[in-house]
Motif scaffolding. Structure first.
Motif, short mmCIF file in Angstrom:
data_model
loop_
_atom_site.label_atom_id
_atom_site.label_comp_id
_atom_site.label_asym_id
_atom_site.label_seq_id
_atom_site.Cartn_x
_atom_site.Cartn_y
_atom_site.Cartn_z
N LEU A 162 0.81 -1.22 0.00
CA LEU A 162 0.00 0.00 0.00
C LEU A 162 0.84 1.27 0.00
N ALA A 163 2.08 1.18 0.48
CA ALA A 163 2.96 2.36 0.57
C ALA A 163 3.21 2.96 -0.81
N GLY A 164 2.74 4.15 -1.01
CA GLY A 164 2.99 4.86 -2.28
C GLY A 164 2.15 4.39 -3.45
N PHE A 165 1.17 3.51 -3.21
CA PHE A 165 0.33 3.02 -4.32
C PHE A 165 -0.65 4.10 -4.75
N ASN A 166 -0.78 4.29 -6.05
CA ASN A 166 -1.68 5.32 -6.60
C ASN A 166 -3.09 4.74 -6.77
N HIS A 167 -3.97 5.03 -5.84
CA HIS A 167 -5.32 4.45 -5.87
C HIS A 167 -6.24 5.14 -6.88
N SER A 168 -5.80 6.21 -7.48
CA SER A 168 -6.67 6.93 -8.41
C SER A 168 -6.55 6.43 -9.84
N LYS A 169 -5.66 5.44 -10.09
CA LYS A 169 -5.45 5.03 -11.48
C LYS A 169 -6.53 4.09 -12.01
N TYR A 170 -7.36 3.57 -11.12
CA TYR A 170 -8.46 2.71 -11.56
C TYR A 170 -9.78 3.38 -11.20
N PRO A 171 -10.46 4.00 -12.18
CA PRO A 171 -11.66 4.80 -11.88
C PRO A 171 -12.87 4.00 -11.42
N TRP A 172 -12.82 2.68 -11.52
CA TRP A 172 -14.00 1.89 -11.12
C TRP A 172 -13.95 1.45 -9.65
N ILE A 173 -12.85 1.79 -8.94
CA ILE A 173 -12.78 1.46 -7.52
C ILE A 173 -12.44 2.70 -6.69
N GLU A 174 -12.93 2.70 -5.45
CA GLU A 174 -12.74 3.84 -4.56
C GLU A 174 -12.08 3.32 -3.27
N TRP A 175 -10.98 3.95 -2.87
CA TRP A 175 -10.20 3.47 -1.73
C TRP A 175 -10.43 4.35 -0.50
N ASP A 176 -10.60 3.72 0.66
CA ASP A 176 -10.74 4.43 1.92
C ASP A 176 -9.54 4.06 2.80
N GLU A 177 -8.62 5.00 2.92
CA GLU A 177 -7.36 4.73 3.64
C GLU A 177 -7.59 4.43 5.12
N SER A 178 -8.54 5.11 5.73
CA SER A 178 -8.76 4.95 7.18
C SER A 178 -9.22 3.53 7.54
N SER A 179 -10.05 2.94 6.68
CA SER A 179 -10.55 1.59 6.98
C SER A 179 -9.80 0.50 6.21
N LYS A 180 -8.82 0.93 5.36
CA LYS A 180 -8.07 -0.03 4.52
C LYS A 180 -9.04 -0.91 3.73
N SER A 181 -9.95 -0.23 3.04
CA SER A 181 -10.92 -0.96 2.24
C SER A 181 -11.23 -0.19 0.96
N GLY A 182 -11.72 -0.91 -0.02
CA GLY A 182 -12.07 -0.28 -1.28
C GLY A 182 -13.43 -0.75 -1.76
N LYS A 183 -14.12 0.13 -2.49
CA LYS A 183 -15.46 -0.19 -2.98
C LYS A 183 -15.44 -0.30 -4.50
N LEU A 184 -16.05 -1.37 -5.01
CA LEU A 184 -16.19 -1.52 -6.46
C LEU A 184 -17.37 -0.65 -6.89
N LEU A 185 -17.08 0.45 -7.56
CA LEU A 185 -18.11 1.41 -7.93
C LEU A 185 -18.97 0.90 -9.09
N HIS A 186 -18.29 0.32 -10.07
CA HIS A 186 -19.00 -0.22 -11.24
C HIS A 186 -18.07 -1.17 -11.98
N VAL A 187 -18.63 -1.92 -12.90
CA VAL A 187 -17.83 -2.83 -13.72
C VAL A 187 -16.96 -1.98 -14.64
N PRO A 188 -15.65 -2.27 -14.75
CA PRO A 188 -14.78 -1.42 -15.57
C PRO A 188 -15.10 -1.49 -17.06
N ALA A 189 -15.01 -0.35 -17.73
CA ALA A 189 -15.16 -0.31 -19.19
C ALA A 189 -13.89 -0.87 -19.81
#
Length: 201
Positions: A155-182
């Motif tokens: 996780l150190a230095g990982f760019n979580h914004s490069k995949y627009p279909w997932i959303e990362w929450d640093e405080s809970s160390k969890s991510g949400k699948l927003l939609h199926v990727p195009a």
């Protein structure tokens, strides 16, 4: 469950791409493995090209033939472009989502974290790597596993914004699948239409 455990650099050199992640050997020897790897000039047949693409997809996502074929059949029955749906189904696997979230450095490492019960889906521990993550599902690290060094390093230095279909929450160390990727958002260099043509014969 069976999986490929053979030499990964050899496979990466066969395809000329770092399909298992960064590889120092591939950077030095970017040609096919074996005694005649540098001198291979033989033209590949249409079937050979299609088969090669299917093998690349299987190795990239770490799945075996029977599972891959079943997934293709499911994609063929699903509304939409078959090749695109196939890649979306592969991207929705739990081990792949864990990898995309940056919780693990490779898909193989992500698979191991899932099998060793370090990963949760919607708060429940799931230890099936092929589990299908649906839009709205929250994939996270189990509470007592958050201090694991392998996860912290990934996780150190990982760019979580490069995949627009997932959303990362640093405080809970969890991510949400927003939609199926195009298809254009999936970075893998796979010509899925060749796989469709191969299975359509």
């Amino acid at each position: 469950m069976a999986r490929y455990t053979g030499p990964k650099t050899r496979i990466a050199r066969k395809f000329g791409e770092p399909i298992f992640g960064e590889d120092k050997v591939l950077a030095k020897k970017n040609y096919a493995p074996g005694q005649h790897g540098q001198n291979r000039r033989r033209k590949t047949s249409e079937y050979g090209t299609q088969l090669r693409e299917k093998q690349k997809a299987k190795y990239t996502y770490g799945v075996l033939e029977k599972y891959f074929r079943n997934l293709f059949d499911k994609a063929a029955r699903t509304k939409g472009i078959t090749g695109e749906v196939l890649l979306q189904l592969l991207e929705s696997r739990l081990d792949n989502v864990v990898f995309r979230l940056g919780i693990a450095p490779t898909r193989a490492a992500a698979r191991q974290l899932v099998l060793h019960r370090h990963i949760t889906v919607n708060g429940q521990v799931v230890n099936i790597a092929s589990y299908h993550v649906k839009p709205g599902d929250v994939v996270g690290v189990r509470e007592r596993s958050k201090s694991l060094e392998v996860i912290a390093d990934a996780l150190a230095g990982f760019n979580h914004s490069k995949y627009p279909w997932i959303e990362w929450d640093e405080s809970s160390k969890s991510g949400k699948l927003l939609h199926v990727p195009a298809r254009e958002d999936i970075p893998e260099n796979i010509k899925e239409q060749l796989i469709v043509e191969l299975y359509s014969k």
